[in-house]
Motif scaffolding. Structure first.
Motif: not given
Length: 487
Positions: A301-302, A306, A309, A318, A320, A325, A461, A464
């Protein structure tokens, strides 16, 4: 000088909440301290207000009202309009009703917990619909989400929209499978100056038709999403994850993002209604399988920046642009706060109305064994159901301390500082006890769920957040950002 309140605002009160400044655009009140509300009531075009006699607190408040143009100097003809004058409602304040306007559906979803393919809960008549709309307005409930079954199968759907408009009840969301979403529907909503968000279901690339039970459902849903994107309606998606479609989660989320979807909520379904059939139970993920799936997907996902949402059950969420998160299951509540903290924040302001007239805290509770304890507004007026001392309101306002007191396991649990008892619906499904334990939440904490999610999210994360610094917080250290930093 005399001042008058802007026409956008009204003075309102509810049982136990008497000082509401109601915003007709937001369809929600702001509750003020009594002294400030009394000052606001003098902004009626008739009373002189000498600012030199106001307290410092009142001067500050008065200045904020004026700067925001919520009040203005009154001309000699300026007075509050009749609809702006103070009015009280004969019920506790509830912001929104989640309302099944029918129990019928045009699809045959294998996971429908309310058995809409068989219209198990029926459908209210048009007269009953109007009665419910009247009762919502009478109780000061000015927001509603329309669901089913499939709400768009009703031939009088637009008449229902008209009835809500006439009573100034805003539509927070239309929940639909998308099959009947077309240009004509959206044109009719535009004519009525109604531009609501939509929530659709999408159950995985290549698997949607299987779960919906009708060929062509996936194509219809994707076409509806494109149309809603083009017509600029906000759209969210719910996705049921099972053993068959878990491997397409990443592909499905990215597809939704490409179609303009703003948020995706995913998780396994409840073993109620259609999903409770023996031949389908083998499709249900175990708790361990679901957690492993989320552990695998969070880094992806990251890596995908992202794209929407997201909320993965209660395990991960999370939005964006946020600096951190969050694990939704993690809700801190000390012994000092437990007597005031609600077990579920949503239930403080929202409730559900079923197609058969049943009123319960949450839609998922409508088909469980405990549902026989809930009132029916075709038999009991909503204003009586929403009384401060009613059994229904006591359930909605259940506090964390009540759950801990009724469950010795909670009092001795090492995770009590971060657990508020979990979902009341999950507790009902597990043991038919509204104040019981949520076994999914217990399992999550007892099987190191927090640490596992932390490990899954940490590196991805951090990378990201370096690529996409949080809005207005570009100085944040990604190594320090975790779910515990979120509000």
């Amino acid at each position: 000088m005399k001042y008058v309140l802007d026409e956008r605002y009204r003075l309102r009160g509810w049982r136990g909440a008497h000082t509401g400044l109601f915003d007709t655009k937001k369809k929600a009140p702001e509750f003020l301290p009594k002294d400030l509300f009394l000052l606001l009531m003098r902004c009626d075009g008739a009373h002189e207000i000498d600012e030199t006699l106001l307290s410092e607190r009142e001067k500050k408040f008065f200045g904020e009202l004026r700067d925001a143009r919520m009040i203005r100097p009154a001309e000699f003809w300026d007075f509050l309009k009749p609809e702006q004058e103070y009015k009280t409602y004969p019920a506790v304040y509830k912001q929104s009703a989640h309302w099944s306007i029918t129990g019928a559906c045009n699809l045959k979803c294998r996971h429908c917990f309310m058995s809409a393919p068989h219209a198990k809960h029926g459908a209210p008549t048009h007269e009953q619909i109007i009665s419910i709309a009247d009762q919502l307005a009478e109780c000061g409930v000015f927001q509603t989400g329309l669901t089913g079954g499939e709400p768009l199968v009703r031939e009088d759907f637009l008449d229902i929209i008209d009835a809500l408009n006439e009573r100034e009840i805003g539509i927070t969301t239309i929940y639909t499978n998308g099959w009947l979403v077309d240009e004509k529907l959206l044109d009719e909503l535009d004519k009525r100056h109604v531009h609501p968000p939509f929530q659709l279901s999408f159950d995985g690339v290549g698997f949607h038709d299987f779960l919906r039970g009708v060929p062509g459902a996936e194509e219809k849903t994707l076409n509806a999403l494109k149309l809603l994107r083009d017509r600029e309606h906000p759209v969210s998606i719910s996705m049921c994850i099972h053993r068959g479609n878990r491997h397409v989660l990443r592909e499905s989320v990215n597809l939704m993002a490409s179609l303009g979807v703003g948020s995706v909520k995913c998780g396994s379904m409840m073993e109620l209604g259609e999903w409770a059939q023996p031949e389908l139970k083998d499709l249900k993920l175990t708790r361990e399988e679901e957690l492993r799936m989320f552990e695998e997907y969070i880094p992806q996902y990251f890596e995908d920046d992202a794209p929407v949402s997201i909320m993965m059950a209660g395990v991960f969420m999370y939005t964006p642009g946020d600096p951190a998160w969050r694990i939704f299951n993690h809700r801190e509540c000390s012994a000092a706060d437990e007597k005031e903290m609600p077990s579920c924040g949503v239930l403080q302001t929202d409730f559900y109305i079923g197609a058969e007239g049943m009123v319960c805290p949450c839609m998922g509770m409508g088909d469980c064994e405990y549902s026989r304890n809930f009132p029916n507004l075709f038999q009991t007026p909503l204003k009586d159901i929403l009384q401060p001392d009613s059994d229904f309101v006591r359930l909605e306002e259940a506090k964390v301390g009540e759950i801990r007191d009724r469950n010795p396991k909670c009092r001795s649990c090492r995770y009590v500082d971060r657990c508020t008892g979990g979902c009341r619906n999950a507790a009902l499904m597990a043991g038919n006890d509204y104040y019981g334990i949520d076994p999914d939440l217990c399992w999550f904490f007892e099987h190191d769920g927090e640490a596992r999610i932390e490990r899954a999210a940490k590196d991805a994360f951090s990378a990201y957040i370096l690529r996409h610094p949080p809005i207005d917080q570009k100085h944040i250290d990604p190594e320090e950002a975790s779910h515990n930093d979120c509000p």
